[in-house]
Design a protein around this motif. Structure first.
Motif, PDB file in Angstrom:
ATOM      1  N   TYR A 170       0.831  -1.206   0.000  1.00 17.50           N
ATOM      2  CA  TYR A 170       0.000   0.000   0.000  1.00 17.50           C
ATOM      3  C   TYR A 170       0.867   1.258   0.000  1.00 17.50           C
ATOM      4  O   TYR A 170       0.551   2.246  -0.676  1.00 17.50           O
ATOM      5  N   ALA A 171       1.987   1.218   0.735  1.00 20.08           N
ATOM      6  CA  ALA A 171       2.908   2.370   0.736  1.00 20.08           C
ATOM      7  C   ALA A 171       3.456   2.603  -0.678  1.00 20.08           C
ATOM      8  O   ALA A 171       3.499   3.742  -1.163  1.00 20.08           O
ATOM      9  N   ARG A 172       3.859   1.528  -1.365  1.00 17.95           N
ATOM     10  CA  ARG A 172       4.377   1.660  -2.733  1.00 17.95           C
ATOM     11  C   ARG A 172       3.276   2.149  -3.689  1.00 17.95           C
ATOM     12  O   ARG A 172       3.534   2.944  -4.603  1.00 17.95           O
ATOM     13  N   TYR A 173       2.082   1.671  -3.480  1.00 15.96           N
ATOM     14  CA  TYR A 173       0.941   2.071  -4.308  1.00 15.96           C
ATOM     15  C   TYR A 173       0.668   3.567  -4.138  1.00 15.96           C
ATOM     16  O   TYR A 173       0.470   4.297  -5.126  1.00 15.96           O
ATOM     17  N   GLN A 174       0.688   4.049  -2.897  1.00 17.76           N
ATOM     18  CA  GLN A 174       0.456   5.477  -2.646  1.00 17.76           C
ATOM     19  C   GLN A 174       1.565   6.332  -3.254  1.00 17.76           C
ATOM     20  O   GLN A 174       1.302   7.425  -3.788  1.00 17.76           O
ATOM     21  N   GLN A 175       2.808   5.832  -3.204  1.00 19.09           N
ATOM     22  CA  GLN A 175       3.929   6.580  -3.784  1.00 19.09           C
ATOM     23  C   GLN A 175       3.716   6.836  -5.268  1.00 19.09           C
ATOM     24  O   GLN A 175       4.112   7.884  -5.798  1.00 19.09           O
ATOM     25  N   LEU A 176       3.067   5.911  -5.939  1.00 19.49           N
ATOM     26  CA  LEU A 176       2.823   6.064  -7.378  1.00 19.49           C
ATOM     27  C   LEU A 176       1.865   7.220  -7.674  1.00 19.49           C
ATOM     28  O   LEU A 176       1.805   7.698  -8.804  1.00 19.49           O
ATOM     29  N   PHE A 177       1.119   7.620  -6.643  1.00 15.08           N
ATOM     30  CA  PHE A 177       0.196   8.746  -6.810  1.00 15.08           C
ATOM     31  C   PHE A 177       0.727  10.025  -6.159  1.00 15.08           C
ATOM     32  O   PHE A 177      -0.029  10.953  -5.879  1.00 15.08           O
ATOM     33  N   GLY A 178       2.052  10.050  -5.899  1.00 17.15           N
ATOM     34  CA  GLY A 178       2.703  11.257  -5.419  1.00 17.15           C
ATOM     35  C   GLY A 178       2.703  11.459  -3.924  1.00 17.15           C
ATOM     36  O   GLY A 178       3.161  12.495  -3.429  1.00 17.15           O
ATOM     37  N   ARG A 179       2.219  10.482  -3.177  1.00 18.58           N
ATOM     38  CA  ARG A 179       2.211  10.624  -1.724  1.00 18.58           C
ATOM     39  C   ARG A 179       3.602  10.322  -1.165  1.00 18.58           C
ATOM     40  O   ARG A 179       4.261   9.376  -1.607  1.00 18.58           O
ATOM     41  N   GLU A 180       4.020  11.112  -0.182  1.00 16.42           N
ATOM     42  CA  GLU A 180       5.308  10.879   0.494  1.00 16.42           C
ATOM     43  C   GLU A 180       5.089   9.806   1.554  1.00 16.42           C
ATOM     44  O   GLU A 180       4.575  10.086   2.644  1.00 16.42           O
ATOM     45  N   MET A 181       5.444   8.583   1.237  1.00 13.94           N
ATOM     46  CA  MET A 181       5.209   7.463   2.154  1.00 13.94           C
ATOM     47  C   MET A 181       6.483   6.647   2.312  1.00 13.94           C
ATOM     48  O   MET A 181       7.200   6.397   1.335  1.00 13.94           O
ATOM     49  N   ASP A 182       6.768   6.235   3.544  1.00 11.52           N
ATOM     50  CA  ASP A 182       7.860   5.294   3.804  1.00 11.52           C
ATOM     51  C   ASP A 182       7.265   3.900   3.933  1.00 11.52           C
ATOM     52  O   ASP A 182       6.117   3.733   4.389  1.00 11.52           O
ATOM     53  N   ILE A 183       8.061   2.908   3.547  1.00  8.79           N
ATOM     54  CA  ILE A 183       7.575   1.545   3.777  1.00  8.79           C
ATOM     55  C   ILE A 183       7.634   1.281   5.279  1.00  8.79           C
ATOM     56  O   ILE A 183       8.473   1.845   5.986  1.00  8.79           O
ATOM     57  N   PRO A 184       6.737   0.451   5.803  1.00 11.04           N
ATOM     58  CA  PRO A 184       6.677   0.247   7.250  1.00 11.04           C
ATOM     59  C   PRO A 184       7.929  -0.449   7.788  1.00 11.04           C
ATOM     60  O   PRO A 184       8.674  -1.097   7.038  1.00 11.04           O
ATOM     61  N   GLU A 185       8.142  -0.315   9.082  1.00  7.44           N
ATOM     62  CA  GLU A 185       9.271  -0.986   9.723  1.00  7.44           C
ATOM     63  C   GLU A 185       9.108  -2.499   9.563  1.00  7.44           C
ATOM     64  O   GLU A 185       8.025  -3.051   9.772  1.00  7.44           O
TER      65      GLU A 185
END
Length: 554
Positions: free
Chosen positions: A183-198
């Protein structure tokens, strides 16, 4: 099998010697037949005299002489001589004429040559690898795949009714972390600044999966920033990963009969039923806010948590329910689990849990396979270009081929660490055992093709003309295959197959150097064409048992 006939002959000879008074009437130990390491000692040998010596109060060599004399009185056609050797062995040599006749037996059996009836139709499940659907199959899994699939093939050939199963771990925290990463990678594709979870999964394959999700669903899976992933992300991601895993398995020629969902244990009530059985047997205890399996009551050093204080079941609880499903609900008579080295400590408690379910723990066998080190010559290969910190199985298969991968993965005992030399696996020379064995099969195919111009049919070939020592040595080696299948079914050690394949190829190459197949003597040529066709059958079956191809040309 001739080995079984010789065992029966020795048993009968011991009884006859006792009845005649040559041996005292003591209990007869189980008769074991071995193949001597040195050919001058015959084809088979028994050490029964050594094991009888103490109770019979006789010298082993005297006992051997008495047994040999009794055996000679009733020799079957297959046996030429029965002799004795110090310190107390009975050595048996097969008849050359009988050996030659076995060429026709092999040809008649065809692709069924090598089959034996050890299992008698016993239902047996082999569950192997079952890697979590959170990433590509890696090279370590590859060893488990080759081991499990080769074992399943050998057990089927030995008369067991075998099912190959893959447990899909779709109910644990690892797939939840996988879904959060996706989901983090998916959001990144739409320009969201997201880190992958720990503790997430950093491999590039996660970006690829996210791109596939976007292509299929657009932005439909996006939730407001800060909200957890939608459950659909989990299910879609796991399914996409399973599709990728199936593709990896296809690349190495492994196909499962059943894919079993861990979630189904909880949806169908199996988990509750299994826990009830263990509880009723007195092996569950409540303390410290958690539920414990009383492993110590069954010989384990310590008890194990099955339900955490949060109410969530542990992986061990799932395993208990899963084995309840295997043994009690589905009724498998035997189960073999092939696990990676990181599960070593899990073996005793799993055996204890099966016992708590009211199942004989001897019906469960757990094989642990050790790690694989990839090398190029003397240099260790450490990282993958596609998956982050692991080397994927697909990368290895694409580089060396499925056959070389399978052969190398199964060529060492499961409990031995193995080095896999990628450079050697690609060599087209006798240094590479895969090439050496497959070339023997291809060479025979070439001989048979060439023969069609000169000898259209050799079905009437007279195999009694086969008397050269290299011919007989080759037949002896081919006849080992059924014994090997029986041995693997008993020992569960399929690494014997690669060694046998090389030995059989060596015997063929030796024969080829010493005996021309196509000669001016048409009768001898036909006999030798029959011989090489029988060896081709044996080589092809051996390769098939390892899941490898038998090329007609190279």
């Amino acid at each position: 099998m001739i080995k079984s006939e010789i065992e029966a002959l020795i048993r009968s000879a011991v009884r006859s010697a006792q009845e005649s008074g040559a041996l005292p009437p003591t209990a007869v130990p189980e008769v074991h037949i071995e193949r001597p390491q040195r050919p001058e000692h015959g084809d088979y040998a028994s050490n029964v005299p050594l094991r009888l010596a103490a109770t019979a109060r006789m010298a082993p060599l005297e006992i051997a002489a008495a047994i040999a004399e009794a055996a000679r009185a009733n020799l079957p056609e297959a046996i030429a001589t029965v002799d004795v050797a110090p310190p107390g062995f009975v050595n048996v040599r097969l008849s050359p004429s009988w050996l030659a006749s076995q060429v026709d037996v092999i040809r008649e059996a065809g692709t069924a040559f090598g089959n034996v009836d050890v299992g008698g139709g016993t239902s047996l499940q082999v569950e192997f690898v079952s890697a979590n659907p959170v990433g590509p199959i890696h090279v370590g899994n590859g060893r488990g795949l080759a081991l499990g699939d080769t074992l399943a093939r050998a057990l089927s050939a030995a008369g067991y009714e075998v099912q190959r199963e893959y447990l899909v771990n779709d109910a644990g925290t690892q797939t939840q972390t996988f879904a959060a990463t996706l989901y983090a990678r998916y959001q990144q594709l739409f320009g969201r600044e997201m880190d992958i979870p720990e503790g997430g999964y950093p491999g590039e394959y996660m970006i690829t999966l996210a791109e596939e999700l976007r292509a299929e669903r657009g932005d439909a899976l996006l939730r407001p920033v800060g909200e957890p992933y939608p459950e659909e992300i989990h299910d879609l991601g796991v399914q996409m990963m399973l599709d990728a895993i199936r593709n990896d398995l296809d690349a190495i020629g492994v196909r499962y009969d059943n894919w079993f969902s861990e979630r189904s244990l909880y949806k169908g009530g199996t988990y509750e039923k299994a826990m009830a059985v263990v509880r009723d047997a007195g092996y569950l205890a409540e303390r410290e806010g958690a539920t414990w399996f009383a492993s110590s009551a069954l010989g384990e050093e310590k008890d194990n948590v099955v339900v955490r204080s949060t109410g969530a079941p542990t992986y061990f609880a799932s395993d208990i329910a899963y084995h309840y499903d295997k043994f009690v609900l589905r009724g498998f008579e035997r189960v073999i689990n092939v696990w990676g080295a990181d599960h070593q400590g899990h073996v005793p408690r799993m055996k204890a849990a099966v016992s708590a379910l009211g199942v004989d723990p001897e019906r469960l066998t757990i094989i642990i396979y050790q790690l694989v080190t990839l090398k190029r010559g003397s240099e260790t290969v450490r990282l993958s270009k596609r998956a982050g910190e692991i080397v994927t199985l697909r990368e290895v298969v694409e580089e060396v081929g499925a056959d070389a991968a399978r052969y190398n993965f199964v060529s060492r005992a499961a409990d031995s660490h193995m080095d896999f030399d990628l450079d050697l696996a690609k060599k087209q020379s006798s240094e590479n055992p895969v090439y050496y064995v497959q070339y023997a099969h291809a060479r025979i195919a070439g001989i048979l093709l060439q023969a069609t111009e000169k000898i259209p049919s050799y079905a009437d070939g007279n195999v009694s003309l086969l008397s050269h020592e290299a011919e007989l040595a080759l037949i002896r080696k081919a006849l080992r295959l059924p014994e090997l299948v029986e041995s693997i079914a008993i020992s569960l050690e399929p690494h014997q197959l690669p060694y046998y394949a090389v030995e059989l190829a060596t015997a063929f190459h030796d024969f080829y150097e010493k005996c021309r197949v196509l000669t001016d003597d048409e009768a001898l040529s036909k006999a030798r064409l029959k011989l090489v066709s029988a060896v081709k059958i044996t080589l092809a079956r051996t390769l098939d048992l390892m899941g490898m191809s038998a090329p007609e040309r190279m």
